[in-house]
Design an enzyme around this catalytic site. Structure first.
Site, PDB file in Angstrom:
ATOM      1  N   GLN A  21       0.846  -1.203   0.000  1.00 23.47           N
ATOM      2  CA  GLN A  21       0.000   0.000   0.000  1.00 23.47           C
ATOM      3  C   GLN A  21       0.880   1.251   0.000  1.00 23.47           C
ATOM      4  O   GLN A  21       1.549   1.522   0.999  1.00 23.47           O
ATOM      5  CB  GLN A  21      -0.872  -0.009   1.268  1.00 23.47           C
ATOM      6  CG  GLN A  21      -1.750   1.201   1.435  1.00 23.47           C
ATOM      7  CD  GLN A  21      -2.378   1.246   2.830  1.00 23.47           C
ATOM      8  OE1 GLN A  21      -1.805   0.733   3.791  1.00 23.47           O
ATOM      9  NE2 GLN A  21      -3.541   1.847   2.939  1.00 23.47           N
ATOM     10  N   GLY A  22       0.870   2.009  -1.075  1.00 21.59           N
ATOM     11  CA  GLY A  22       1.683   3.228  -1.160  1.00 21.59           C
ATOM     12  C   GLY A  22       0.852   4.461  -0.903  1.00 21.59           C
ATOM     13  O   GLY A  22       0.477   5.178  -1.834  1.00 21.59           O
ATOM     14  N   SER A  65       1.275   6.542   2.577  1.00 29.90           N
ATOM     15  CA  SER A  65       1.990   7.517   3.410  1.00 29.90           C
ATOM     16  C   SER A  65       3.261   8.035   2.724  1.00 29.90           C
ATOM     17  O   SER A  65       3.917   7.313   1.984  1.00 29.90           O
ATOM     18  CB  SER A  65       2.396   6.879   4.742  1.00 29.90           C
ATOM     19  OG  SER A  65       1.280   6.314   5.370  1.00 29.90           O
ATOM     20  N   SER A  79       4.719  -1.186   4.112  1.00 28.35           N
ATOM     21  CA  SER A  79       4.893  -2.565   4.587  1.00 28.35           C
ATOM     22  C   SER A  79       5.003  -3.508   3.398  1.00 28.35           C
ATOM     23  O   SER A  79       4.251  -3.361   2.414  1.00 28.35           O
ATOM     24  CB  SER A  79       3.702  -3.004   5.436  1.00 28.35           C
ATOM     25  OG  SER A  79       3.527  -2.124   6.521  1.00 28.35           O
ATOM     26  N   GLU A 129      -9.259  -1.568   5.325  1.00 32.54           N
ATOM     27  CA  GLU A 129      -8.057  -1.729   6.160  1.00 32.54           C
ATOM     28  C   GLU A 129      -8.418  -1.674   7.643  1.00 32.54           C
ATOM     29  O   GLU A 129      -7.950  -2.473   8.442  1.00 32.54           O
ATOM     30  CB  GLU A 129      -7.028  -0.625   5.846  1.00 32.54           C
ATOM     31  CG  GLU A 129      -5.754  -0.756   6.681  1.00 32.54           C
ATOM     32  CD  GLU A 129      -4.706   0.293   6.352  1.00 32.54           C
ATOM     33  OE1 GLU A 129      -5.068   1.383   5.858  1.00 32.54           O
ATOM     34  OE2 GLU A 129      -3.516   0.029   6.601  1.00 32.54           O
TER      35      GLU A 129
HETATM   36  C1  LIG Z   1       3.605  -0.809  11.493  1.00 30.83           C
HETATM   37  C2  LIG Z   1       3.181   0.210  10.491  1.00 30.83           C
HETATM   38  C3  LIG Z   1       2.913  -0.191   9.199  1.00 30.83           C
HETATM   39  C4  LIG Z   1       2.543   0.759   8.243  1.00 30.83           C
HETATM   40  N1  LIG Z   1       2.310   0.336   6.964  1.00 30.83           N
HETATM   41  C5  LIG Z   1       1.977   1.250   6.013  1.00 30.83           C
HETATM   42  C6  LIG Z   1       1.787   0.849   4.654  1.00 30.83           C
HETATM   43  O1  LIG Z   1       1.926  -0.325   4.308  1.00 30.83           O
HETATM   44  N2  LIG Z   1       1.481   1.799   3.728  1.00 30.83           N
HETATM   45  C7  LIG Z   1       1.319   3.101   4.064  1.00 30.83           C
HETATM   46  O2  LIG Z   1       1.017   3.894   3.192  1.00 30.83           O
HETATM   47  N3  LIG Z   1       1.510   3.526   5.340  1.00 30.83           N
HETATM   48  C8  LIG Z   1       1.833   2.638   6.317  1.00 30.83           C
HETATM   49  N4  LIG Z   1       2.039   3.045   7.615  1.00 30.83           N
HETATM   50  C9  LIG Z   1       1.971   4.479   7.922  1.00 30.83           C
HETATM   51  C10 LIG Z   1       0.765   4.894   8.755  1.00 30.83           C
HETATM   52  O3  LIG Z   1      -0.403   4.908   7.986  1.00 30.83           O
HETATM   53  C11 LIG Z   1       1.110   6.294   9.326  1.00 30.83           C
HETATM   54  O4  LIG Z   1       2.199   6.130  10.204  1.00 30.83           O
HETATM   55  C12 LIG Z   1      -0.062   6.895  10.072  1.00 30.83           C
HETATM   56  O5  LIG Z   1      -1.091   7.239   9.193  1.00 30.83           O
HETATM   57  C13 LIG Z   1       0.384   8.140  10.867  1.00 30.83           C
HETATM   58  O6  LIG Z   1       1.060   9.038  10.043  1.00 30.83           O
HETATM   59  P1  LIG Z   1       2.497   9.625  10.450  1.00 30.83           P
HETATM   60  O7  LIG Z   1       3.371   8.489  10.840  1.00 30.83           O
HETATM   61  O8  LIG Z   1       2.953  10.504   9.348  1.00 30.83           O
HETATM   62  O9  LIG Z   1       2.241  10.473  11.764  1.00 30.83           O
HETATM   63  P2  LIG Z   1       1.674  11.949  11.844  1.00 30.83           P
HETATM   64  O10 LIG Z   1       0.483  12.085  10.958  1.00 30.83           O
HETATM   65  O11 LIG Z   1       2.785  12.906  11.641  1.00 30.83           O
HETATM   66  O12 LIG Z   1       1.170  12.018  13.335  1.00 30.83           O
HETATM   67  C14 LIG Z   1       2.062  12.252  14.437  1.00 30.83           C
HETATM   68  C15 LIG Z   1       1.223  12.312  15.699  1.00 30.83           C
HETATM   69  O13 LIG Z   1       0.306  13.418  15.634  1.00 30.83           O
HETATM   70  C16 LIG Z   1      -1.035  12.974  15.847  1.00 30.83           C
HETATM   71  N5  LIG Z   1      -1.948  13.723  14.977  1.00 30.83           N
HETATM   72  C17 LIG Z   1      -1.763  14.041  13.662  1.00 30.83           C
HETATM   73  N6  LIG Z   1      -2.823  14.713  13.193  1.00 30.83           N
HETATM   74  C18 LIG Z   1      -3.704  14.843  14.220  1.00 30.83           C
HETATM   75  C19 LIG Z   1      -5.005  15.445  14.354  1.00 30.83           C
HETATM   76  N7  LIG Z   1      -5.615  16.038  13.326  1.00 30.83           N
HETATM   77  N8  LIG Z   1      -5.607  15.366  15.569  1.00 30.83           N
HETATM   78  C20 LIG Z   1      -5.011  14.736  16.624  1.00 30.83           C
HETATM   79  N9  LIG Z   1      -3.773  14.160  16.552  1.00 30.83           N
HETATM   80  C21 LIG Z   1      -3.140  14.211  15.357  1.00 30.83           C
HETATM   81  C22 LIG Z   1      -1.022  11.499  15.429  1.00 30.83           C
HETATM   82  O14 LIG Z   1      -2.068  10.779  16.067  1.00 30.83           O
HETATM   83  C23 LIG Z   1       0.360  11.063  15.909  1.00 30.83           C
HETATM   84  O15 LIG Z   1       0.321  10.746  17.289  1.00 30.83           O
HETATM   85  C24 LIG Z   1       2.422   2.129   8.597  1.00 30.83           C
HETATM   86  C25 LIG Z   1       2.693   2.523   9.914  1.00 30.83           C
HETATM   87  C26 LIG Z   1       3.067   1.584  10.846  1.00 30.83           C
HETATM   88  C27 LIG Z   1       3.357   2.048  12.233  1.00 30.83           C
END
Ligand SMILES: Cc1cc2nc3c(=O)[nH]c(=O)nc-3n(C[C@H](O)[C@H](O)[C@H](O)COP(=O)(O)OP(=O)(O)OC[C@H]3O[C@@H](n4cnc5c(N)ncnc54)[C@H](O)[C@@H]3O)c2cc1C
Length: 397
Positions: free
Chosen positions: A131-132, A134, A166, A249
């Site tokens: 899944q692309g 993030s 992932s 998902e």
């Molecule tokens: C094990 C794992 C597997 C993953 N696999 C994939 C994958 O296969 N494909 C893919 O595309 N992505 C994948 N991801 C990415 C995942 O979808 C993102 O990590 C997730 O959406 C959070 O985005 P971020 O890491 O950029 O954090 P950020 O969005 O930067 O968030 C940082 C913090 O701020 C908080 N926050 C942000 N916005 C708000 C708001 N509006 N209100 C309150 N709090 C807020 C969040 O809750 C978090 O605590 C994976 C992540 C993990 C951990």
């Protein structure tokens, strides 16, 4: 809410249970805990063979319509199969991103050619998907993504970067969100593409997580050419398609049967362990904690049964999927945390130690379940959805 299963459904449960008893693969030493990585080609081959066997027996994607290779089974049968798989501790099919996320999206929104080309190898695990979505700086605020795709004749030319992808290190294909109209408001200029991971210009760089495993990756696109026929939905309307995949998902990540399995493993561990010569089960503080966790597990079990009942009676799930994702992923992590506390200093033993409990899976699962609270939309984001769409509260700043 009707909690009883029909005679036919009970018969189906017996069939599944008997098949699993006969066909369950012998657990290999490297199959415990954590994720698959590219360093494990044999483990990947075994996992693919297992999905193929499940498919041949009619136990993959049973909810898909028969014309697309499923069984056209209702939600009750899907729930029974899922429950029996977990109770038997059967490995999940390796191609879950295809089976549970992309497949249903293509069935609803793909072209006939896309369905014909992509659905069969999803079922047999001949092609694995990642899944692309993030990107650096675009996780929770996914619609701000910047990876560009420009139309060039019959192709899109893709440039940019994805992150936390992932299984990209061994996936054959990616379903990917790209920006096709940078001038449009952010939700309106996105398209949904299917990209062959072997295309020239793609570089995959694994990222090591705190489990020590490299389960996810950075993916770079440098002038990657993608045929226009691989566009799902309309140009610039990929946000709609992306959300269809996201709802699948959330359901995939919120398996309460997995939670029940973790809880029963925890109780088994508690029965075996003692603290200062006294069984953990006699320790009033530990008992209180176990009881609290068990109550949460039971209430989630009934919540998911209610969702099942709503589905059967055609009632909208509403914010149910977000409630499930929020509560079950946090509960899974809390169960693992309780196991670490029961293990005490034994939690730090290496997996090869003769004194290690449960093959050393608890620390790995504790770390892995923390990731699940973040992946697929963090707890905070689920709370926002519940507050705004469920409780009608005003949008946060
Ligand atoms: C094990 C794992 C597997 C993953 N696999 C994939 C994958 O296969 N494909 C893919 O595309 N992505 C994948 N991801 C990415 C995942 O979808 C993102 O990590 C997730 O959406 C959070 O985005 P971020 O890491 O950029 O954090 P950020 O969005 O930067 O968030 C940082 C913090 O701020 C908080 N926050 C942000 N916005 C708000 C708001 N509006 N209100 C309150 N709090 C807020 C969040 O809750 C978090 O605590 C994976 C992540 C993990 C951990």
């Amino acid at each position: 809410m009707d909690l009883s299963f029909s005679k036919e459904d009970e018969e189906y449960r017996r069939e599944v249970r008997a098949w699993l008893r006969k066909n369950l693969p012998k657990r290999a030493d490297d199959d415990e805990g954590g994720e698959l990585t590219v360093a494990d080609p044999e483990r990947i081959a075994r996992a693919k063979a297992w999905q193929r066997k499940l498919f041949d027996a009619g136990y993959v994607a049973i909810g898909w319509p028969k014309e697309h290779g499923g069984q056209g089974a209702g939600i009750v049968r899907q729930a029974i199969l899922n429950e029996e798989m977990v109770l038997a501790r059967a490995p999940a099919p390796i191609g879950m991103m295809g089976v549970q996320m992309l497949g249903p999206t293509l069935i609803a929104l793909g072209t006939p050619e896309q369905k014909e080309r992509f659905l069969p190898p999803i079922l047999t695990a001949d092609e694995l998907w990642c899944q692309g979505y993030s990107e650096p700086g675009s996780g929770s605020d996914l619609a701000s993504l910047k990876t560009r795709a420009e139309v060039d004749g019959d192709f899109f030319v893709v440039n940019g970067q994805k992150v936390w992808t992932s299984t990209a290190q061994f996936a054959d294909w990616m379903f990917c969100l790209v920006r096709t109209d940078p001038q449009a408001p952010k939700h309106k200029g996105i398209s949904y593409l299917l990209i062959d991971m072997r295309s020239p210009g793609i570089t995959v760089r694994p990222l090591v997580q705190m489990t020590g495993q490299a389960g996810f990756n950075e993916v770079f696109f440098d002038n990657v050419r993608v045929p226009r026929k691989n566009l799902v939905g309309r140009l610039n309307e990929g946000w709609l398609v992306a959300n269809a995949t996201l709802s699948h998902e959330r359901n995939m990540l919120a398996s309460t049967t997995r939670t029940q399995q973790l809880m029963s493993d925890l109780l088994r561990l508690a029965k075996r362990r003692s603290r200062h010569g006294v069984s953990v089960l006699r320790d009033p503080v530990a008992r209180q904690r176990l009881a609290d966790l068990q109550i949460r597990v039971e209430s989630m079990k009934y919540h998911s049964l209610k969702q099942l009942s709503d589905g059967i009676h055609g009632r909208s799930a509403g914010i149910g999927a977000s409630v499930n994702k929020l509560v079950t992923t946090e509960l899974n992590h809390d169960i693992c945390a309780a196991a670490l506390e029961i293990l005490g200093s034994h939690a730090g033993l290496s997996r090869t130690s003769p004194h290690v409990e449960d093959r050393g899976v608890w620390p790995i699962d504790w770390m892995f379940t923390l990731g699940m609270i973040i992946g697929g939309g963090t707890s905070q984001i689920q709370k926002n959805i519940i507050a705004e769409r469920g409780l009608g509260m005003p949008r946060g700043a």
